[in-house]
Write a protein that holds these residues in place. Sequence first.
Motif, PDB file in Angstrom:
ATOM      1  N   GLN A  96       0.904  -1.183   0.108  1.00 56.20           N
ATOM      2  CA  GLN A  96      -0.061  -0.042   0.110  1.00 56.20           C
ATOM      3  C   GLN A  96       0.701   1.390   0.065  1.00 56.20           C
ATOM      4  N   ALA A  97       0.247   2.438  -0.597  1.00 59.30           N
ATOM      5  CA  ALA A  97       0.941   3.683  -0.362  1.00 59.30           C
ATOM      6  C   ALA A  97       0.023   4.552   0.169  1.00 59.30           C
ATOM      7  N   TRP A  98       0.376   5.649   0.807  1.00 62.47           N
ATOM      8  CA  TRP A  98      -0.277   6.866   1.512  1.00 62.47           C
ATOM      9  C   TRP A  98       0.588   7.973   1.213  1.00 62.47           C
ATOM     10  N   SER A  99      -0.138   9.125   0.653  1.00 66.85           N
ATOM     11  CA  SER A  99       0.733  10.299   0.519  1.00 66.85           C
ATOM     12  C   SER A  99       0.206  11.262   1.371  1.00 66.85           C
ATOM     13  N   GLY A 100       1.009  12.430   1.492  1.00 63.64           N
ATOM     14  CA  GLY A 100       0.524  13.424   2.506  1.00 63.64           C
ATOM     15  C   GLY A 100       1.434  14.678   2.295  1.00 63.64           C
ATOM     16  N   ILE A 101       1.198  15.556   3.242  1.00 65.43           N
ATOM     17  CA  ILE A 101       1.946  16.808   3.126  1.00 65.43           C
ATOM     18  C   ILE A 101       2.604  17.068   4.392  1.00 65.43           C
ATOM     19  N   CYS A 102       3.852  17.459   4.397  1.00 69.15           N
ATOM     20  CA  CYS A 102       4.825  17.708   5.682  1.00 69.15           C
ATOM     21  C   CYS A 102       4.404  19.057   6.162  1.00 69.15           C
ATOM     22  N   GLY A 103       3.872  19.173   6.967  1.00 69.31           N
ATOM     23  CA  GLY A 103       3.747  20.625   7.761  1.00 69.31           C
ATOM     24  C   GLY A 103       2.236  21.088   6.841  1.00 69.31           C
ATOM     25  N   GLU A 104       2.422  22.395   6.518  1.00 67.96           N
ATOM     26  CA  GLU A 104       1.276  23.120   6.085  1.00 67.96           C
ATOM     27  C   GLU A 104       1.123  22.750   4.469  1.00 67.96           C
ATOM     28  N   GLY A 105       2.058  23.103   3.753  1.00 69.51           N
ATOM     29  CA  GLY A 105       1.865  22.790   2.389  1.00 69.51           C
ATOM     30  C   GLY A 105       1.336  23.726   1.417  1.00 69.51           C
ATOM     31  N   SER A 106       1.398  23.956   0.249  1.00 73.48           N
ATOM     32  CA  SER A 106       0.911  25.209  -0.536  1.00 73.48           C
ATOM     33  C   SER A 106      -0.565  24.266  -1.189  1.00 73.48           C
ATOM     34  N   PRO A 107      -1.411  25.455  -1.638  1.00 71.51           N
ATOM     35  CA  PRO A 107      -2.690  24.804  -2.395  1.00 71.51           C
ATOM     36  C   PRO A 107      -2.632  23.941  -3.349  1.00 71.51           C
ATOM     37  N   GLU A 108      -1.522  24.360  -4.038  1.00 69.36           N
ATOM     38  CA  GLU A 108      -1.246  23.620  -5.182  1.00 69.36           C
ATOM     39  C   GLU A 108      -0.996  21.915  -5.048  1.00 69.36           C
ATOM     40  N   ARG A 109      -0.190  22.098  -4.069  1.00 72.29           N
ATOM     41  CA  ARG A 109       0.238  20.596  -3.308  1.00 72.29           C
ATOM     42  C   ARG A 109      -1.160  19.916  -2.770  1.00 72.29           C
ATOM     43  N   LYS A 110      -1.848  20.629  -2.029  1.00 70.86           N
ATOM     44  CA  LYS A 110      -3.151  20.105  -1.486  1.00 70.86           C
ATOM     45  C   LYS A 110      -4.153  19.625  -2.492  1.00 70.86           C
ATOM     46  N   ALA A 111      -4.082  20.437  -3.592  1.00 66.26           N
ATOM     47  CA  ALA A 111      -5.035  20.029  -4.806  1.00 66.26           C
ATOM     48  C   ALA A 111      -4.358  18.658  -5.360  1.00 66.26           C
ATOM     49  N   LEU A 112      -3.268  18.572  -5.642  1.00 63.14           N
ATOM     50  CA  LEU A 112      -2.620  17.384  -5.995  1.00 63.14           C
ATOM     51  C   LEU A 112      -2.808  16.247  -5.221  1.00 63.14           C
ATOM     52  N   LEU A 113      -2.938  16.503  -4.017  1.00 61.14           N
ATOM     53  CA  LEU A 113      -3.082  15.375  -2.988  1.00 61.14           C
ATOM     54  C   LEU A 113      -4.664  14.757  -3.132  1.00 61.14           C
ATOM     55  N   ALA A 114      -5.483  15.970  -3.369  1.00 59.10           N
ATOM     56  CA  ALA A 114      -6.947  15.621  -3.427  1.00 59.10           C
ATOM     57  C   ALA A 114      -7.224  14.747  -4.553  1.00 59.10           C
ATOM     58  N   MET A 115      -6.406  15.358  -5.862  1.00 59.40           N
ATOM     59  CA  MET A 115      -6.380  14.498  -7.184  1.00 59.40           C
ATOM     60  C   MET A 115      -6.016  12.947  -6.985  1.00 59.40           C
ATOM     61  N   ALA A 116      -4.914  12.835  -6.262  1.00 60.06           N
ATOM     62  CA  ALA A 116      -4.413  11.575  -6.107  1.00 60.06           C
ATOM     63  C   ALA A 116      -5.468  10.537  -5.292  1.00 60.06           C
ATOM     64  N   TRP A 117      -5.962  11.111  -4.309  1.00 63.71           N
ATOM     65  CA  TRP A 117      -7.336  10.338  -3.622  1.00 63.71           C
ATOM     66  C   TRP A 117      -8.353   9.911  -4.522  1.00 63.71           C
ATOM     67  N   ASP A 118      -8.784  11.121  -5.250  1.00 61.28           N
ATOM     68  CA  ASP A 118      -9.906  10.893  -6.147  1.00 61.28           C
ATOM     69  C   ASP A 118      -9.739   9.726  -6.960  1.00 61.28           C
ATOM     70  N   LEU A 119      -8.437   9.754  -7.684  1.00 61.64           N
ATOM     71  CA  LEU A 119      -8.105   8.814  -8.805  1.00 61.64           C
ATOM     72  C   LEU A 119      -8.125   7.488  -8.285  1.00 61.64           C
TER      73      LEU A 119
END
Length: 252
Positions: A96-119
């Motif tokens: 298994q794999a799990w993505s996240g952001i270290c600390g706060e993170g930019s809006p762009e990286r949060k959007a990428l994370l959301a897309m990765a989950w949705d896919l």
Amino acid sequence: MIVPEDLAGIRELSLCLHDALVDLSRSIFPGIGYNELASKAQGLLNQRCPGAVIYTLDLNPNGVVCHNSRAATSLFEGDIYTIDMVVKKNGLFSDQAWSGICGEGSPERKALLAMAWDLSRRAVLSVEKGESSLLMKKNLYTLLRGSGFSLVPEACGHGIGREVHMPPDIHFSLLNKDDVIWEPGMVFTAEPVVAAGSSELQLNHEELWVTAGGSDTAYFEHMVAVTEDGYECLNIPEINLLSSIDIFQQII
């Protein structure tokens, strides 16, 4: 095909690994290095699933796509990362794999994370007995259309059970025509890798697979069993009910 006795063991192992990965993502902090992360991972696994051992553990930050187990790797404030872990118990594997952001993170990286989950969720929900993996790929590209994100075409899922990698390979790129017909008893990983820009890969000077233009990447990897009724997500049985907002409550 996986026999019922093995499926029960893989299911138990997958649930434990999922919980360990979620707990591990919550313990990420700026400055954490690979060795400390690996130690935390084994400790969490010991609590969740005594007797299970880490077979491989990769820490892939930002534009690093896969297979990074370098001790020198550290995470810093704002990094997006993917922890990809294979565990073994009683001759059975879960990957298994799990993505996240270290600390706060930019809006762009949060959007990428959301897309990765949705896919990843869309990939699982696309599985139906007798259907082709082509439907999964079409659903993923429909979700991506107009988003500015792209799939890494070389990344693929794989069968798993008493070996880490078993036939068939599960491709997510429409360019690959090796489609699979879902049959009850199949167990495989669903892990579409998404890039924030160009998804072209190259091998860098450290022998790591990275995006050619430095684009960030992320992915979630799920364990999927094909059943008479469609699918079972072995690591998150309720995945059909979880949106990006639901999952962010666990990882951000």
